[in-house]
Design a protein around this motif. Structure first.
Motif, PDB file in Angstrom:
ATOM      1  N   UNK A  67       0.850  -1.195   0.000  1.00 29.77           N
ATOM      2  CA  UNK A  67       0.000   0.000   0.000  1.00 29.77           C
ATOM      3  C   UNK A  67       0.881   1.240   0.000  1.00 29.77           C
ATOM      4  N   UNK A  68       0.680   2.094  -0.989  1.00 30.82           N
ATOM      5  CA  UNK A  68       1.328   3.404  -1.030  1.00 30.82           C
ATOM      6  C   UNK A  68       0.221   4.435  -1.201  1.00 30.82           C
ATOM      7  N   UNK A  69       0.563   5.706  -1.233  1.00 29.30           N
ATOM      8  CA  UNK A  69      -0.482   6.720  -1.406  1.00 29.30           C
ATOM      9  C   UNK A  69      -1.180   6.529  -2.751  1.00 29.30           C
ATOM     10  N   UNK A  70      -0.424   6.110  -3.770  1.00 25.13           N
ATOM     11  CA  UNK A  70      -1.003   5.942  -5.107  1.00 25.13           C
ATOM     12  C   UNK A  70      -2.019   4.791  -5.150  1.00 25.13           C
ATOM     13  N   UNK A  71      -1.947   3.897  -4.159  1.00 19.74           N
ATOM     14  CA  UNK A  71      -2.927   2.810  -4.067  1.00 19.74           C
ATOM     15  C   UNK A  71      -4.345   3.374  -3.965  1.00 19.74           C
ATOM     16  N   UNK A  72      -4.474   4.532  -3.344  1.00 19.08           N
ATOM     17  CA  UNK A  72      -5.794   5.154  -3.189  1.00 19.08           C
ATOM     18  C   UNK A  72      -6.400   5.482  -4.553  1.00 19.08           C
ATOM     19  N   UNK A  73      -5.588   5.959  -5.484  1.00 20.39           N
ATOM     20  CA  UNK A  73      -6.070   6.283  -6.835  1.00 20.39           C
ATOM     21  C   UNK A  73      -6.503   5.003  -7.564  1.00 20.39           C
ATOM     22  N   UNK A  74      -5.695   3.944  -7.430  1.00 16.05           N
ATOM     23  CA  UNK A  74      -6.065   2.657  -8.023  1.00 16.05           C
ATOM     24  C   UNK A  74      -7.371   2.139  -7.409  1.00 16.05           C
ATOM     25  N   UNK A  75      -7.523   2.362  -6.114  1.00 19.13           N
ATOM     26  CA  UNK A  75      -8.722   1.918  -5.408  1.00 19.13           C
ATOM     27  C   UNK A  75      -9.960   2.612  -5.952  1.00 19.13           C
ATOM     28  N   UNK A  76      -9.846   3.919  -6.181  1.00 18.06           N
ATOM     29  CA  UNK A  76     -10.967   4.675  -6.752  1.00 18.06           C
ATOM     30  C   UNK A  76     -11.385   4.095  -8.102  1.00 18.06           C
ATOM     31  N   UNK A  77     -10.399   3.783  -8.939  1.00 19.46           N
ATOM     32  CA  UNK A  77     -10.683   3.253 -10.275  1.00 19.46           C
ATOM     33  C   UNK A  77     -11.385   1.906 -10.205  1.00 19.46           C
TER      34      UNK A  77
END
Length: 234
Positions: A178-188
């Motif tokens: 989990x990194x901060x960019x995981x949040x963007x992938x999660x949204x998608x």
């Protein structure tokens, strides 16, 4: 130190072989892309007449693994305490808006316009108008609104954010990268899972090409297969 005029299709093919034997495919792709860019600039500046890359096959960009969270995992994070409240709020906010770290970092109260966010993507330079999901609105409402030119989230340096997220995910018993960019992938992935079409998700993420978004569709296809395989037998 090679001169532009000496870069031929043969030289480029040799350079490709060298890269692929020395570094990973994704790193080789990045290096070769830089060479292509430099040669295109050389054509524009009339240093050379044509780009020899036009006569050479590109290094294929490998598909990268996209780490994402399920809604159950997002809920687990939300229930657990993070060492930095702004890191937690910003991460959850990104899960429901798809904003990149750089855009969350640069988000000002002046960018919040009633039910939408108006901002310029730092990565692409494109102007975006993003509707705000209800969960994201809740985060904004509980924050003390300051001056319009002030940041919505006051985040520490990247290494500190990384450390907070790692401790936070351990507390939530989430066993994946989990990194901060995981949040963007999660949204998608959440958007596609809930039935939002690929074109709309592409626009919400601010992708210039829908092909960039298609990697998330492949993730959802895998989830569909897993769901079918779980059906009971007669």
């Amino acid at each position: 130190n090679i001169e532009f005029q000496k870069i031929t299709p043969e030289w480029l093919n040799g350079f490709k072989k060298y890269l692929l034997s020395e570094v990973s495919q994704i790193t080789a792709w990045h290096y070769y892309t830089n060479i292509k860019y430099a040669l295109n600039r050389a054509v524009k500046e009339m240093i050379i007449q044509s780009n020899p890359c036009a006569f050479v096959d590109n290094i294929k960009k490998p598909e990268t693994q996209r780490s994402y969270l399920t809604i159950q995992e997002v809920r687990k994070l939300n229930r657990n305490v993070c060492g930095n409240k702004d890191v937690k709020d910003a991460f959850i906010f990104s899960c429901f808006t798809g904003l990149r770290y750089s855009d969350v970092l640069n988000l000002k109260w002046s960018n919040i316009k009633k039910d939408k966010i108006e901002f310029i993507q730092k990565k692409t330079g494109g102007v975006e108008y993003l509707p705000i999901a209800e969960e994201a609105k809740k985060i904004l409402k509980k924050k003390a609104k300051s001056k319009s030119n002030e940041s919505v989230f006051h985040l520490p340096k990247k290494p500190v954010i990384w450390e907070h997220i790692q401790n936070w995910k351990k507390a939530a018993e989430i066993d994946k990268k989990v990194s901060f960019h995981t949040a963007r992938h999660t949204f998608a992935t959440l958007s596609l899972t809930m039935g939002t079409d690929l074109y709309t998700v592409s626009k919400l993420l601010g992708h210039k090409s829908i092909s960039t978004t298609q990697v998330y569709a492949k993730i959802i296809d895998k989830k569909k297969v897993q769901a079918i395989n779980k059906l009971p037998s007669l």
